[in-house]
Motif scaffolding. Structure first.
Motif, short mmCIF file in Angstrom:
data_model
loop_
_atom_site.label_atom_id
_atom_site.label_comp_id
_atom_site.label_asym_id
_atom_site.label_seq_id
_atom_site.Cartn_x
_atom_site.Cartn_y
_atom_site.Cartn_z
N GLN A 64 2.35 -12.94 38.91
CA GLN A 64 1.51 -14.12 38.19
C GLN A 64 2.35 -14.85 37.12
N ALA A 65 2.94 -13.90 36.21
CA ALA A 65 4.06 -14.47 35.38
C ALA A 65 4.91 -15.54 36.13
N VAL A 66 5.58 -15.02 36.99
CA VAL A 66 6.69 -16.01 37.95
C VAL A 66 5.75 -17.12 38.35
N GLU A 67 4.66 -17.23 38.90
CA GLU A 67 4.12 -18.06 39.34
C GLU A 67 3.71 -19.25 38.21
N THR A 68 3.34 -18.80 37.07
CA THR A 68 3.11 -19.49 35.75
C THR A 68 4.42 -20.18 35.52
N TYR A 69 5.63 -19.47 35.24
CA TYR A 69 6.79 -19.93 35.06
C TYR A 69 7.05 -21.22 36.02
N ARG A 70 6.85 -21.03 37.39
CA ARG A 70 7.13 -22.13 38.19
C ARG A 70 6.12 -23.24 38.17
N LEU A 71 4.92 -22.99 37.67
CA LEU A 71 4.27 -23.94 37.33
C LEU A 71 4.59 -25.03 36.25
N ALA A 85 14.16 -13.98 32.94
CA ALA A 85 13.77 -15.45 32.65
C ALA A 85 12.17 -15.59 32.14
N LEU A 86 11.48 -14.33 32.65
CA LEU A 86 10.08 -14.27 31.78
C LEU A 86 9.89 -14.09 30.40
N ARG A 87 10.90 -13.39 29.86
CA ARG A 87 10.83 -13.12 28.43
C ARG A 87 11.50 -13.99 27.48
N GLN A 88 12.67 -14.37 28.21
CA GLN A 88 13.63 -15.57 27.29
C GLN A 88 14.03 -16.82 28.09
N ALA A 89 14.10 -17.97 27.63
CA ALA A 89 14.42 -19.12 28.63
C ALA A 89 15.74 -19.05 29.00
N PRO A 90 15.91 -18.87 30.35
CA PRO A 90 17.38 -18.95 30.82
C PRO A 90 18.15 -20.04 30.51
N SER A 91 19.55 -20.16 30.53
CA SER A 91 20.26 -21.20 30.45
C SER A 91 20.02 -22.12 31.56
N GLY A 92 20.34 -23.45 31.40
CA GLY A 92 20.73 -24.46 32.75
C GLY A 92 18.98 -24.86 33.25
N LEU A 93 18.02 -24.66 32.35
CA LEU A 93 16.78 -25.25 32.51
C LEU A 93 16.81 -26.62 32.56
N ALA A 94 16.12 -27.43 33.63
CA ALA A 94 16.29 -28.92 33.58
C ALA A 94 15.45 -29.29 32.53
N THR A 101 6.70 -20.95 24.55
CA THR A 101 6.94 -20.22 23.46
C THR A 101 6.69 -18.86 23.54
N GLY A 102 7.43 -17.92 23.55
CA GLY A 102 7.12 -16.43 23.46
C GLY A 102 7.21 -15.67 24.79
N GLY A 103 7.75 -16.53 26.05
CA GLY A 103 7.92 -16.17 27.40
C GLY A 103 6.64 -16.22 27.83
N TYR A 104 6.80 -15.74 29.20
CA TYR A 104 5.39 -15.48 30.11
C TYR A 104 5.03 -13.98 30.19
N VAL A 105 5.56 -13.06 29.58
CA VAL A 105 5.27 -11.67 29.44
C VAL A 105 5.71 -11.08 28.26
#
Length: 153
Positions: A64-71, A85-94, A101-105
């Motif tokens: 569910q968290a990965v799907e929310t990340y994708r959305l 990538a669910l905890r901290q923004a990865p480098s290279g995001l468009a 803020t705070g990540g997805y989990v």
């Protein structure tokens, strides 16, 4: 008058024993051993099932968290970025401003066997991604209690 006759007390009282005999103690030990065996035989399979169910529940939450990340970020994390990538923004995001803020989990759980959950993109059988556990054997594949558990099953 006759002098009263006293008899020795030790002769007149029945002999009392204190404690248990070795045979009695051995019988108790054997009974406890049998009970422990019966309980272990009945409880251990339940523990294995509970661990597998916990892994399935964790995988569902991570999925569910990965799907929310994708959305929100318009793409899935790469295999290299992984579940981190669910905890901290990865480098290279468009569009890094879209990252929540705070990540997805709140935290990335370990599977019930103490290993990290795995992430792969793309996934098998046409899935866009996989979240899975190597289960009890800690290696990919496996049989019985060691069969991998993932969002594909």
């Amino acid at each position: 008058m006759h002098a009263p006759r006293f008899r020795s007390l030790s002769c007149s009282l029945p002999r009392r024993t204190a404690g248990f005999t070795l045979v009695e103690l051995m019988v108790v030990v054997v009974i406890i051993g049998l009970l422990a065996t019966v309980i272990a035989i009945n409880v251990m399979p339940s523990q294995d099932r509970a661990m597998a169910e916990k892994a399935r529940a964790d995988i569902s939450v991570l999925e569910q968290a990965v799907e929310t990340y994708r959305l929100e970020n318009l793409t899935y994390p790469t295999t290299e970025q992984g579940l981190a990538a669910l905890r901290q923004a990865p480098s290279g995001l468009a569009r890094p401003e879209r990252y929540r803020t705070g990540g997805y989990v709140r935290r990335l759980p370990d599977d019930p066997w103490g290993n990290s959950y795995q992430y792969r993109r793309p996934g098998r059988d046409g899935l866009p991604f996989e979240v899975f556990s190597f289960a009890a054997d800690g290696a990919e594949g496996g049989e019985a209690d060691g069969i991998d558990i993932g969002n594909w099953n």
